[in-house]
Design an enzyme around this catalytic site. Sequence first.
Site, PDB file in Angstrom:
ATOM      1  N   TYR A 149     -15.954  -9.844   6.007  1.00  0.00           N
ATOM      2  CA  TYR A 149     -17.312  -9.784   6.994  1.00  0.00           C
ATOM      3  C   TYR A 149     -18.282 -10.212   7.158  1.00  0.00           C
ATOM      4  CZ  TYR A 149     -17.637  -6.102   3.386  1.00  0.00           C
ATOM      5  OH  TYR A 149     -18.165  -5.446   2.476  1.00  0.00           O
ATOM      6  N   LYS A 174     -22.138   6.388  10.816  1.00  0.00           N
ATOM      7  CA  LYS A 174     -21.212   7.189   9.812  1.00  0.00           C
ATOM      8  C   LYS A 174     -20.103   8.229  10.405  1.00  0.00           C
ATOM      9  CE  LYS A 174     -21.786   5.809   5.833  1.00  0.00           C
ATOM     10  NZ  LYS A 174     -21.451   6.279   4.149  1.00  0.00           N
ATOM     11  N   ARG A 228     -19.985  -6.066  -5.665  1.00  0.00           N
ATOM     12  CA  ARG A 228     -20.967  -6.036  -5.712  1.00  0.00           C
ATOM     13  C   ARG A 228     -21.613  -5.523  -7.282  1.00  0.00           C
ATOM     14  NH1 ARG A 228     -23.756  -1.253  -2.226  1.00  0.00           N
ATOM     15  NH2 ARG A 228     -26.469  -2.204  -2.468  1.00  0.00           N
ATOM     16  N   GLU A 277      14.052 -10.887  -0.228  1.00  0.00           N
ATOM     17  CA  GLU A 277      14.577 -12.093   0.646  1.00  0.00           C
ATOM     18  C   GLU A 277      13.176 -13.117  -0.028  1.00  0.00           C
ATOM     19  OE1 GLU A 277      14.870 -15.676   1.924  1.00  0.00           O
ATOM     20  OE2 GLU A 277      16.495 -14.379   1.328  1.00  0.00           O
ATOM     21  N   TYR A 278      11.764 -12.778   0.394  1.00  0.00           N
ATOM     22  CA  TYR A 278      10.349 -12.344  -0.397  1.00  0.00           C
ATOM     23  C   TYR A 278      10.835 -13.199  -1.934  1.00  0.00           C
ATOM     24  CZ  TYR A 278       5.653 -13.608  -1.700  1.00  0.00           C
ATOM     25  OH  TYR A 278       3.936 -14.035  -2.734  1.00  0.00           O
ATOM     26  N   ASP A 279      11.038 -12.061  -3.040  1.00  0.00           N
ATOM     27  CA  ASP A 279      11.285 -11.660  -4.495  1.00  0.00           C
ATOM     28  C   ASP A 279      12.119 -13.230  -4.275  1.00  0.00           C
ATOM     29  OD1 ASP A 279      10.013  -9.792  -4.779  1.00  0.00           O
ATOM     30  OD2 ASP A 279      11.035  -8.297  -4.605  1.00  0.00           O
ATOM     31  N   ASP A 323      11.276  -7.580   1.633  1.00  0.00           N
ATOM     32  CA  ASP A 323      11.049  -8.282   0.331  1.00  0.00           C
ATOM     33  C   ASP A 323      12.166  -8.561  -0.893  1.00  0.00           C
ATOM     34  OD1 ASP A 323       8.672  -6.217   1.111  1.00  0.00           O
ATOM     35  OD2 ASP A 323       9.337  -4.217   0.375  1.00  0.00           O
ATOM     36  N   CYS A 329      18.828  22.443  -9.678  1.00  0.00           N
ATOM     37  CA  CYS A 329      19.333  22.125 -10.567  1.00  0.00           C
ATOM     38  C   CYS A 329      19.973  23.600 -11.711  1.00  0.00           C
ATOM     39  CB  CYS A 329      20.166  20.931 -11.432  1.00  0.00           C
ATOM     40  SG  CYS A 329      18.995  20.762 -12.724  1.00  0.00           S
ATOM     41  N   CYS A 344      14.994  24.295 -13.492  1.00  0.00           N
ATOM     42  CA  CYS A 344      14.935  24.045 -11.596  1.00  0.00           C
ATOM     43  C   CYS A 344      15.080  24.744 -11.039  1.00  0.00           C
ATOM     44  CB  CYS A 344      15.176  22.282 -12.286  1.00  0.00           C
ATOM     45  SG  CYS A 344      15.378  21.418 -11.776  1.00  0.00           S
ATOM     46  N   LYS A 377     -15.729   0.034   9.589  1.00  0.00           N
ATOM     47  CA  LYS A 377     -16.414   0.084   8.138  1.00  0.00           C
ATOM     48  C   LYS A 377     -15.521   0.815   7.211  1.00  0.00           C
ATOM     49  CE  LYS A 377     -20.444   1.930   5.102  1.00  0.00           C
ATOM     50  NZ  LYS A 377     -19.665   2.270   3.955  1.00  0.00           N
ATOM     51  N   SER A 422     -26.796  -2.722  -0.013  1.00  0.00           N
ATOM     52  CA  SER A 422     -26.637  -1.695   1.502  1.00  0.00           C
ATOM     53  C   SER A 422     -27.171  -1.519   2.818  1.00  0.00           C
ATOM     54  CB  SER A 422     -27.430  -0.319   0.244  1.00  0.00           C
ATOM     55  OG  SER A 422     -26.159   1.286   0.716  1.00  0.00           O
ATOM     56  N   LEU A 423     -26.424  -0.614   2.980  1.00  0.00           N
ATOM     57  CA  LEU A 423     -26.293  -0.449   4.620  1.00  0.00           C
ATOM     58  C   LEU A 423     -27.642   1.203   4.693  1.00  0.00           C
ATOM     59  CD1 LEU A 423     -23.123  -1.008   6.311  1.00  0.00           C
ATOM     60  CD2 LEU A 423     -24.868  -2.719   6.285  1.00  0.00           C
ATOM     61  N   CYS A 445      12.027  18.420 -14.878  1.00  0.00           N
ATOM     62  CA  CYS A 445      13.168  19.711 -14.801  1.00  0.00           C
ATOM     63  C   CYS A 445      13.608  17.930 -16.351  1.00  0.00           C
ATOM     64  CB  CYS A 445      14.446  19.606 -14.216  1.00  0.00           C
ATOM     65  SG  CYS A 445      15.605  19.455 -13.639  1.00  0.00           S
ATOM     66  N   GLU A 449     -17.863  -3.233  14.272  1.00  0.00           N
ATOM     67  CA  GLU A 449     -16.374  -3.351  13.590  1.00  0.00           C
ATOM     68  C   GLU A 449     -16.322  -2.356  12.685  1.00  0.00           C
ATOM     69  OE1 GLU A 449     -17.674  -6.443  10.005  1.00  0.00           O
ATOM     70  OE2 GLU A 449     -18.548  -7.929  12.082  1.00  0.00           O
ATOM     71  N   CYS A 479      20.179  16.737 -11.619  1.00  0.00           N
ATOM     72  CA  CYS A 479      19.578  17.341 -10.955  1.00  0.00           C
ATOM     73  C   CYS A 479      20.148  16.204  -9.902  1.00  0.00           C
ATOM     74  CB  CYS A 479      18.203  17.826 -11.571  1.00  0.00           C
ATOM     75  SG  CYS A 479      16.903  18.103 -10.355  1.00  0.00           S
ATOM     76  N   ASP A 531     -13.858   1.358   3.578  1.00  0.00           N
ATOM     77  CA  ASP A 531     -14.976   2.442   2.438  1.00  0.00           C
ATOM     78  C   ASP A 531     -13.823   1.681   1.648  1.00  0.00           C
ATOM     79  OD1 ASP A 531     -16.230   3.866   1.084  1.00  0.00           O
ATOM     80  OD2 ASP A 531     -14.990   5.529   1.472  1.00  0.00           O
TER      81      ASP A 531
END
Length: 671
Positions: A226, A315, A138, A36-38, A34, A415, A412, A117, A83-84, A430, A115, A435, A119
């Site tokens: 899809y 389902k 949608r 290196e990406y940054d 990450d 601590c 706490c 599904k 919908s399905l 706390c 495929e 701590c 959610d």
Amino acid sequence: MNLNAARKRIDELRQLLDEHSHRYYVLDAPSISDEEYDRLFRELTQLEGQFPELTAPDSPTARVGGAPLEGFDKVVHARPMLSLQNAFDHQELRAFDERVRRFLGNEGPIRYAVEPKIDGLAVQVSYSGRLFTIGATRGDGLIGEDVTQNLRTIRGLPLRLPDSAPDELRVRGEVYLSKRDFAGLNQAKEEAGEKTFANPRNAAAGSVRQLDPQIAAARPLRIVFYAPGGADRSAGGQCAFLELLRNYRLPTHAGSLAQCCEGIEQTIDAVRWIEQQRRELPFDIDGAVVKVDDFELQGRLGATAHHPRWAIAVKFKAQKAQTRVNAIEVQVGRTGALTPVAKLDPAAVGGVTIRSASLHNQDEIDRLDVREGDQVLIQRAGDVIPEILEVLVDQRDGSERKFSIPERHRACPACGSAVVRAPGDAAYRCVGLACPAKLAESLKHFASKGCMNIEGLGDKLIDQLVERGLVHSPADLYDLGEAAWAELDRMGLKSARNIVEALERGKHVSLNRLLAALGIRMVGETVAELLARRYRTLDGLLGAQYDELTAIDGVGPKVARSIVDFFSDAANREVIGRLLDHGVEPQPLAQIEQGVFADQSVVLTGELESMTRAEAKERIKSAGGRVSGSVSSKTDLVVAGPGAGSKLSKAQKLGVKVIDEQRFLEMLEHG
Ligand code: IVH
């Protein structure tokens, strides 16, 4: 760097960043860290800042999220997003197959695409001239919301399609969060005392339907496509269509999950196979979708007002179990939040043995009215995180014990510091700065860019310090000598020296940054600045009373309470005392306002020998100046080092004052 060289490097960086985003978010196989990406991302941002004429709408930097919106525009879907229909077992799936074949005049075995599904949140995305142009939810199926700005922040979504793609393309898909990212997001929310998301679906929907794109940008959203969105049926069928999308580098389900099957029995096997994979998948699914593959047959089957006749969702069963709460224990999280956890009789849910479930906070305990000894129904939220669904009240025998955090924990458990619950905060926390349970995290915050900005002191190093017991509070950082730093993993004498020097330099932070660094609840940059303006010195603030604090415009009762609690804690006062003993000398804001660069716009160009760019910027800011990336008639001063290029010549042309590093240092020292 000249314009041509910049263009070349910018192109290179964009390609690299796109490739790495694709690897991370689509292939789930990152090949760089990450950090290196940054680093690459920062280089690109910097170059585009220097050469504004080279910015582009499809640059990875265009994903960071624009200004907040007042509301979402409406988008009318050219073809409704339906919908399905559902099947709850394989028998119902066979019945679907019979309906399809009857409708088509008793055609032979049908080829189906199967495929997973997911959610999540259904969206439609449009490319025009191969550039990402519009993204819509949608909605009610006919009219959705324009969420282009938020979808643009999704790193797996290509902003430009390859030349092989058609000029115009519309595709439908699902925005979702991986199980791991969902868990991480909720953990962060819990620690911040915010309400957690009930499941990945809510988290994805809540993120996409945010008016502030910065929030969406901060969420690790993913997308999978899809279905065609437009009328183009040239792919011939669903399986070939997915293959095309893959060629356009649009994320789709892996070929091993999205299968092409001949006839209903093979199809059922594929559905079964997906259900077997459910636990191992990196994302949450609630079923499988079965689609007639052939687009021509799909057209003949058509749709009702609610769903297409050529597709069905199978389902899967929710994974639940009954068990007993043996005890409720309290754990301390990173920000000191006391989190109650139900310890359970081991129970198998969806093939995983569950032994405990977070109860989040006292409100949740009260809402469920869960008691030690209760029989409860558990499930895994979004298939991942164990949670208590409900208490089986009629199975109580009177021996169950009510539970309340402050009764059990007046202090706490880690601590011994005070435990407080601010009005409106769901968590008891706390207040102890030292701590151990939240030590590593508060150190990371302390060292971070917006706070003490201690260069080189990264997360891994801090984890090591805490694990080895070398540091118990931020003040201890200043006790470690070069030799101690050098003994840590992956540290040499040189990097050790750099850290000690960075700590040394950081001692002159502005008061507001030191306040932000202390990690006082509800005191972020803004409040810290208000406090620094009002009190000017740390001493002044240490003695501040509640009423005095609430009198400050922008400081409400909750914030004031949190500040008073923090500074009246003996352990915190000791840590602050030691920071001051070590020579940490917070600079009053007034000094900044009267600083040597007060109200000046300063540009840095070329190299500096005595400090990094980031430090130079910091020094200029704490002397009241603003640092700008390019020279214009509004620039007051240019600091030029060896290798200075076009900015220097532009400054000379415009007659802007130019100084060298030596003079810059003198100004910082002596004003
Ligand atoms: S096809 C006209 N394929 O499920 C049919 N939908 O309950 C278009 N979904 O609104 C949908 N995964 O949000 C299709 N592989 C998949 C899907 C999928 C998830 C969602 C989609 C749809 C909902 C219907």
